[in-house]
Write a protein that holds these residues in place. Structure first.
Motif, PDB file in Angstrom:
ATOM      1  N   MET A  81      29.554  59.643  -0.493  1.00 22.61           N
ATOM      2  CA  MET A  81      29.466  59.990   0.714  1.00 22.61           C
ATOM      3  C   MET A  81      28.102  59.619   1.155  1.00 22.61           C
ATOM      4  O   MET A  81      26.991  59.837   0.441  1.00 22.61           O
ATOM      5  CB  MET A  81      29.525  61.467   0.822  1.00 22.61           C
ATOM      6  CG  MET A  81      28.950  62.126   2.129  1.00 22.61           C
ATOM      7  SD  MET A  81      29.259  64.122   2.201  1.00 22.61           S
ATOM      8  CE  MET A  81      30.926  64.201   2.224  1.00 22.61           C
ATOM      9  N   ARG A  82      27.849  58.808   2.393  1.00 26.83           N
ATOM     10  CA  ARG A  82      26.574  58.431   2.860  1.00 26.83           C
ATOM     11  C   ARG A  82      26.145  59.343   4.169  1.00 26.83           C
ATOM     12  O   ARG A  82      26.919  59.963   4.870  1.00 26.83           O
ATOM     13  CB  ARG A  82      26.983  56.962   3.616  1.00 26.83           C
ATOM     14  CG  ARG A  82      27.385  55.903   2.786  1.00 26.83           C
ATOM     15  CD  ARG A  82      26.176  55.702   1.845  1.00 26.83           C
ATOM     16  NE  ARG A  82      26.159  54.515   1.371  1.00 26.83           N
ATOM     17  CZ  ARG A  82      26.891  53.989   0.110  1.00 26.83           C
ATOM     18  NH1 ARG A  82      27.517  54.895  -0.633  1.00 26.83           N
ATOM     19  NH2 ARG A  82      26.993  52.800  -0.402  1.00 26.83           N
ATOM     20  N   LEU A  83      24.914  59.657   3.908  1.00 28.08           N
ATOM     21  CA  LEU A  83      24.176  60.704   4.693  1.00 28.08           C
ATOM     22  C   LEU A  83      22.974  60.282   5.270  1.00 28.08           C
ATOM     23  O   LEU A  83      22.508  59.175   4.610  1.00 28.08           O
ATOM     24  CB  LEU A  83      23.842  62.075   4.086  1.00 28.08           C
ATOM     25  CG  LEU A  83      25.198  62.944   3.179  1.00 28.08           C
ATOM     26  CD1 LEU A  83      24.635  64.001   2.538  1.00 28.08           C
ATOM     27  CD2 LEU A  83      26.108  63.365   4.486  1.00 28.08           C
ATOM     28  N   ALA A 104      14.099  56.206   9.062  1.00 26.74           N
ATOM     29  CA  ALA A 104      15.568  56.716   8.847  1.00 26.74           C
ATOM     30  C   ALA A 104      15.971  56.562   7.215  1.00 26.74           C
ATOM     31  O   ALA A 104      15.592  55.182   6.645  1.00 26.74           O
ATOM     32  CB  ALA A 104      16.652  55.539   9.832  1.00 26.74           C
ATOM     33  N   VAL A 105      16.453  57.251   6.758  1.00 30.12           N
ATOM     34  CA  VAL A 105      16.794  57.443   5.276  1.00 30.12           C
ATOM     35  C   VAL A 105      18.222  57.586   5.070  1.00 30.12           C
ATOM     36  O   VAL A 105      18.825  58.587   5.621  1.00 30.12           O
ATOM     37  CB  VAL A 105      15.797  58.642   4.892  1.00 30.12           C
ATOM     38  CG1 VAL A 105      16.353  58.625   3.014  1.00 30.12           C
ATOM     39  CG2 VAL A 105      14.365  58.724   4.749  1.00 30.12           C
ATOM     40  N   GLU A 106      18.824  56.511   4.351  1.00 26.64           N
ATOM     41  CA  GLU A 106      20.277  56.835   3.959  1.00 26.64           C
ATOM     42  C   GLU A 106      20.347  57.198   2.434  1.00 26.64           C
ATOM     43  O   GLU A 106      19.538  56.745   1.799  1.00 26.64           O
ATOM     44  CB  GLU A 106      20.921  55.338   4.224  1.00 26.64           C
ATOM     45  CG  GLU A 106      22.247  55.516   3.744  1.00 26.64           C
ATOM     46  CD  GLU A 106      22.833  54.115   3.944  1.00 26.64           C
ATOM     47  OE1 GLU A 106      24.298  54.035   4.139  1.00 26.64           O
ATOM     48  OE2 GLU A 106      22.428  53.171   3.819  1.00 26.64           O
ATOM     49  N   TYR A 107      21.211  58.282   2.302  1.00 27.93           N
ATOM     50  CA  TYR A 107      21.388  58.675   0.976  1.00 27.93           C
ATOM     51  C   TYR A 107      22.791  58.534   0.704  1.00 27.93           C
ATOM     52  O   TYR A 107      23.993  58.591   1.461  1.00 27.93           O
ATOM     53  CB  TYR A 107      21.173  60.253   0.891  1.00 27.93           C
ATOM     54  CG  TYR A 107      19.933  60.985   1.669  1.00 27.93           C
ATOM     55  CD1 TYR A 107      18.701  60.671   0.893  1.00 27.93           C
ATOM     56  CD2 TYR A 107      19.726  61.450   3.019  1.00 27.93           C
ATOM     57  CE1 TYR A 107      17.326  61.210   1.125  1.00 27.93           C
ATOM     58  CE2 TYR A 107      18.531  61.940   3.414  1.00 27.93           C
ATOM     59  CZ  TYR A 107      17.382  61.797   2.336  1.00 27.93           C
ATOM     60  OH  TYR A 107      16.314  62.069   3.076  1.00 27.93           O
ATOM     61  N   ASP A 108      22.977  58.586  -0.726  1.00 25.22           N
ATOM     62  CA  ASP A 108      24.502  58.742  -1.456  1.00 25.22           C
ATOM     63  C   ASP A 108      24.510  60.136  -1.943  1.00 25.22           C
ATOM     64  O   ASP A 108      23.653  60.337  -2.813  1.00 25.22           O
ATOM     65  CB  ASP A 108      24.407  57.573  -2.196  1.00 25.22           C
ATOM     66  CG  ASP A 108      25.922  57.457  -2.903  1.00 25.22           C
ATOM     67  OD1 ASP A 108      26.941  57.363  -1.879  1.00 25.22           O
ATOM     68  OD2 ASP A 108      26.249  57.537  -3.967  1.00 25.22           O
ATOM     69  N   LEU A 109      25.682  60.580  -1.807  1.00 28.24           N
ATOM     70  CA  LEU A 109      25.942  61.974  -2.454  1.00 28.24           C
ATOM     71  C   LEU A 109      27.415  61.948  -2.924  1.00 28.24           C
ATOM     72  O   LEU A 109      28.209  61.326  -2.140  1.00 28.24           O
ATOM     73  CB  LEU A 109      26.071  63.181  -1.407  1.00 28.24           C
ATOM     74  CG  LEU A 109      26.401  64.242  -1.691  1.00 28.24           C
ATOM     75  CD1 LEU A 109      25.644  65.176  -2.559  1.00 28.24           C
ATOM     76  CD2 LEU A 109      26.754  65.352  -0.364  1.00 28.24           C
ATOM     77  N   PRO A 110      27.551  61.901  -4.311  1.00 30.87           N
ATOM     78  CA  PRO A 110      28.944  62.039  -4.863  1.00 30.87           C
ATOM     79  C   PRO A 110      29.859  62.997  -3.906  1.00 30.87           C
ATOM     80  O   PRO A 110      29.488  64.144  -3.607  1.00 30.87           O
ATOM     81  CB  PRO A 110      28.765  62.563  -6.090  1.00 30.87           C
ATOM     82  CG  PRO A 110      27.254  62.120  -6.477  1.00 30.87           C
ATOM     83  CD  PRO A 110      26.586  62.272  -5.085  1.00 30.87           C
ATOM     84  N   ASP A 111      31.090  62.668  -3.534  1.00 29.18           N
ATOM     85  CA  ASP A 111      31.978  63.121  -2.693  1.00 29.18           C
ATOM     86  C   ASP A 111      32.197  64.593  -3.323  1.00 29.18           C
ATOM     87  O   ASP A 111      32.480  65.543  -2.390  1.00 29.18           O
ATOM     88  CB  ASP A 111      33.186  62.669  -2.271  1.00 29.18           C
ATOM     89  CG  ASP A 111      32.858  61.411  -1.590  1.00 29.18           C
ATOM     90  OD1 ASP A 111      31.796  61.336  -0.988  1.00 29.18           O
ATOM     91  OD2 ASP A 111      33.903  60.356  -1.454  1.00 29.18           O
ATOM     92  N   ASP A 112      32.372  64.659  -4.584  1.00 29.93           N
ATOM     93  CA  ASP A 112      33.117  65.983  -5.139  1.00 29.93           C
ATOM     94  C   ASP A 112      31.885  67.055  -5.100  1.00 29.93           C
ATOM     95  O   ASP A 112      32.009  68.346  -5.605  1.00 29.93           O
ATOM     96  CB  ASP A 112      33.409  65.783  -6.566  1.00 29.93           C
ATOM     97  CG  ASP A 112      32.152  65.485  -7.416  1.00 29.93           C
ATOM     98  OD1 ASP A 112      31.411  64.764  -7.273  1.00 29.93           O
ATOM     99  OD2 ASP A 112      32.119  65.387  -8.652  1.00 29.93           O
TER     100      ASP A 112
END
Length: 149
Positions: free
Chosen positions: A1-3, A67-75
């Protein structure tokens, strides 16, 4: 998931929750850290813009943002199922209880600015917080047409 999140440079990478710990937010009371992210950069910009005091909505007065883009594991993210029309008096206790329980790292909640879109609240005290990855940090500025003369 991108945030996405807009962050003032001195607060990079933006994952401590210290700002909302001081003042509280829609889903947390003062004294409880939380990190607010958006599902898109455009929504992150709208969320910041509507919360800017009017005197800061002027050319040269808007605080510098990244602007900061993060990756978060979907689960690690759970959908809240809450309606977008709830008042802060209703959302803060729900968010506080969620933060305290530490059942999941992230909670998807409806945006108050665009209720059909989602914000994601991260619990910086959750043991999986180290699984949030910073993908990129870019300069960000609001289009001058949005600003007051």
């Amino acid at each position: 998931m991108r945030l996405w999140q807009l962050v003032e440079p001195e607060s990079l990478p933006g994952l401590s929750g210290e700002g909302t710990k001081k003042h509280g937010g829609r889903w947390n009371s003062p004294g409880r850290p939380a990190v607010y992210c958006a599902s898109s950069l455009a929504l992150a910009a709208l969320e910041v813009f509507v919360n800017l005091p009017r005197d800061k909505r002027r050319e040269g007065k808007v605080p510098e943002q990244k602007a900061v883009e993060y990756d978060l594991p979907d689960d690690l993210c759970r959908m809240s199922g809450f309606p977008g029309t709830m008042s802060e008096e209703e959302t803060r206790p729900l968010g506080d209880a969620w933060l305290e329980a530490k059942e999941c790292l992230a909670l998807s909640v409806p945006s108050n600015v665009v209720p059909l879109e989602a914000n994601v609240v991260l619990n910086p005290d959750h043991p999986d917080m180290d699984k949030v990855t910073v993908l990129r940090v870019e300069p960000f500025s609001f289009d001058p047409r949005l600003l007051d003369d």
